[in-house]
Design an enzyme around this catalytic site. Structure first.
Site, PDB file in Angstrom:
ATOM      1  CG  ASN A  60     -51.564  63.453  19.187  1.00  0.00           C
ATOM      2  OD1 ASN A  60     -52.714  63.084  18.980  1.00  0.00           O
ATOM      3  ND2 ASN A  60     -50.673  62.693  19.749  1.00  0.00           N
ATOM      4  CB  CYS A  80     -40.018  79.032  17.438  1.00  0.00           C
ATOM      5  SG  CYS A  80     -41.649  79.448  18.088  1.00  0.00           S
ATOM      6  CB  CYS A 134     -41.097  76.991  21.004  1.00  0.00           C
ATOM      7  SG  CYS A 134     -41.821  75.935  19.741  1.00  0.00           S
ATOM      8  CG  HIS A 145     -45.072  79.482  19.788  1.00  0.00           C
ATOM      9  ND1 HIS A 145     -44.377  78.295  19.856  1.00  0.00           N
ATOM     10  CD2 HIS A 145     -45.684  79.632  20.996  1.00  0.00           C
ATOM     11  CE1 HIS A 145     -44.549  77.752  21.057  1.00  0.00           C
ATOM     12  NE2 HIS A 145     -45.347  78.534  21.769  1.00  0.00           N
ATOM     13  CG  HIS A 200     -46.149  70.142  16.040  1.00  0.00           C
ATOM     14  ND1 HIS A 200     -46.555  70.716  17.230  1.00  0.00           N
ATOM     15  CD2 HIS A 200     -45.810  68.865  16.345  1.00  0.00           C
ATOM     16  CE1 HIS A 200     -46.458  69.817  18.206  1.00  0.00           C
ATOM     17  NE2 HIS A 200     -46.026  68.689  17.699  1.00  0.00           N
ATOM     18  CB  SER A 205     -45.215  68.084  25.411  1.00  0.00           C
ATOM     19  OG  SER A 205     -44.483  67.648  24.283  1.00  0.00           O
ATOM     20  CG  HIS A 217     -44.613  75.867  16.880  1.00  0.00           C
ATOM     21  ND1 HIS A 217     -43.890  77.038  16.942  1.00  0.00           N
ATOM     22  CD2 HIS A 217     -44.871  75.653  15.571  1.00  0.00           C
ATOM     23  CE1 HIS A 217     -43.707  77.499  15.721  1.00  0.00           C
ATOM     24  NE2 HIS A 217     -44.294  76.666  14.865  1.00  0.00           N
ATOM     25  CD  GLN A 247     -45.754  63.252  15.976  1.00  0.00           C
ATOM     26  OE1 GLN A 247     -44.961  62.319  15.839  1.00  0.00           O
ATOM     27  NE2 GLN A 247     -46.417  63.440  17.093  1.00  0.00           N
TER      28      GLN A 247
HETATM   29 ZN   LIG Z   1     -42.921  77.644  18.603  1.00  0.00          ZN
END
Ligand SMILES: [Zn+2]
Length: 346
Positions: A153, A54, A51, A113, A166, A161, A164, A168
């Site tokens: 998203n 990570c 990833c 993760h 997250h 895609s 993890h 933006q």
């Molecule tokens: Zn990750």
């Protein structure tokens, strides 16, 4: 309003954009014979060596992530906006364009993760909000940055895609379309009433109690009257707060609480990690005072009848305006009745 009104086709006004949505509650029981989505995988390791988000891993741009322990942000290696674009316009007959400059960042919510917002502690979510506040202020103070869009998203059906946790941030010179629509409506109401349209709206919703999902001391989560997506919701502060930078410590914790509560409800609908696009709309950072602004966070989730049936915006919605079958009240009733403990913890 007649008794049948809510059971018959009608259109509702989005007071924040001036746009209409067609509601067709009578179509609710139509059999479904369309596409089913593959259910998203839920078991993930806490650390994935492959990833790029990570801690300590190499990103696609070649840089290594630090061994971060708290929410961490960095400039997107493949930014859609660049900050060194020369300001110019292009005009040729009926063809018109202008340059756009800005900056895109990625915000890792956690070093872990395997988690998502509903599985994080309230204090860990507060840390995410703190980073959002810092980014909003720092990016907003940059020369030529007039708007800061924070969003997430979530889920591969949303085109995300990497699982993890997250989000933006896209910060840019021009005020983007959705925000520009809202500025007009918020300003108009403010000038006529010297009040925030959302402050009045949230009071009316609390009184009616038909679309409220969660409420705490400072925040409300509800299905807006004009919701487009089947389980669309909005989290908003009860008092007029122009942007997240103005939250008090107590309000920040309240926000984290309701964010956790709302995303738990979402996961509990279909007992799946619920996909959505969520974004915070707040005052532009153009240096002007924005007394009309009342920040709010909207969730636009695509799932309709099950973890595998997704709503598409096609046909009439592409050519005319959005349409929905289940009413905002039915969606709110479903969401409000769901347990407040995550299904994976029961
Ligand atoms: Zn990750």
């Amino acid at each position: 309003m007649s008794k049948e009104f809510n059971n018959n086709p009608h259109r509702r006004l989005n007071i924040l954009t001036g746009e209409w949505i067609l509601v067709s509650p009578h179509r609710n029981k139509r059999p479904w014979q369309g596409k089913t989505e593959k259910q998203a995988e839920t078991d993930r390791p806490q650390y994935d060596p492959a990833c790029y988000l990570c801690p300590t891993n190499k990103r696609m741009g070649g840089e290594n992530n630090p061994d971060y322990k708290k929410p961490y942000s960095f400039v997107n290696d493949f930014s859609a906006l660049l900050n060194d674009v020369k300001e110019e316009t292009y005009e040729n007959g009926l063809l018109y364009a202008e340059s756009e400059s800005g900056l895109c960042k990625v915000v890792c919510f956690s070093p872990d993760h395997s988690v998502t917002l509903p599985l994080m502690s309230i204090s860990a979510i507060s840390d995410v909000i703190s980073l959002w506040q810092k980014e909003y202020k720092e990016l907003g103070n940059m020369e030529g940055i007039n708007h800061v869009q924070i969003f997430e998203n979530k889920g591969d059906v949303m085109g995300c895609s990497n699982p993890h946790p997250h989000g933006q941030i896209w910060a840019q010179n021009n005020i983007p379309l959705e925000v520009a629509k809202k500025i007009d409506r918020l300003k108009d109401y403010w000038e006529k009433n010297q009040k925030s349209i959302l402050e009045d709206y949230v009071q009316q919703e609390l009184k009616l109690d038909e679309r409220i999902i969660l409420e705490n001391e400072h925040f409300v989560a509800l299905v807006p009257y004009w919701a487009v997506w089947p389980y669309e919701t909005m989290i908003l502060p009860k008092r007029k707060i122009a942007h997240i930078g103005l939250l008090t410590e107590k309000e920040k914790v309240s926000y984290a609480e309701i964010l956790k509560g709302m995303t738990i409800k979402y996961d509990n609908i279909f007992k799946t990690s619920f996909p959505y696009s969520a974004g915070i709309h707040q005052a532009p950072t153009d240096g002007e005072e924005h007394p009309e602004w009342h920040f709010h966070m909207s969730f636009y989730p695509p799932l309709l009848r099950s973890a595998t049936v997704k709503k598409f915006m096609v046909g009439y919605e592409m050519f005319a305006n959005p349409q929905r079958d289940i009413t905002a009240e039915q969606a709110a009733e479903t969401l409000a009745s769901l347990p407040s403990i995550h299904y994976s913890k029961v």
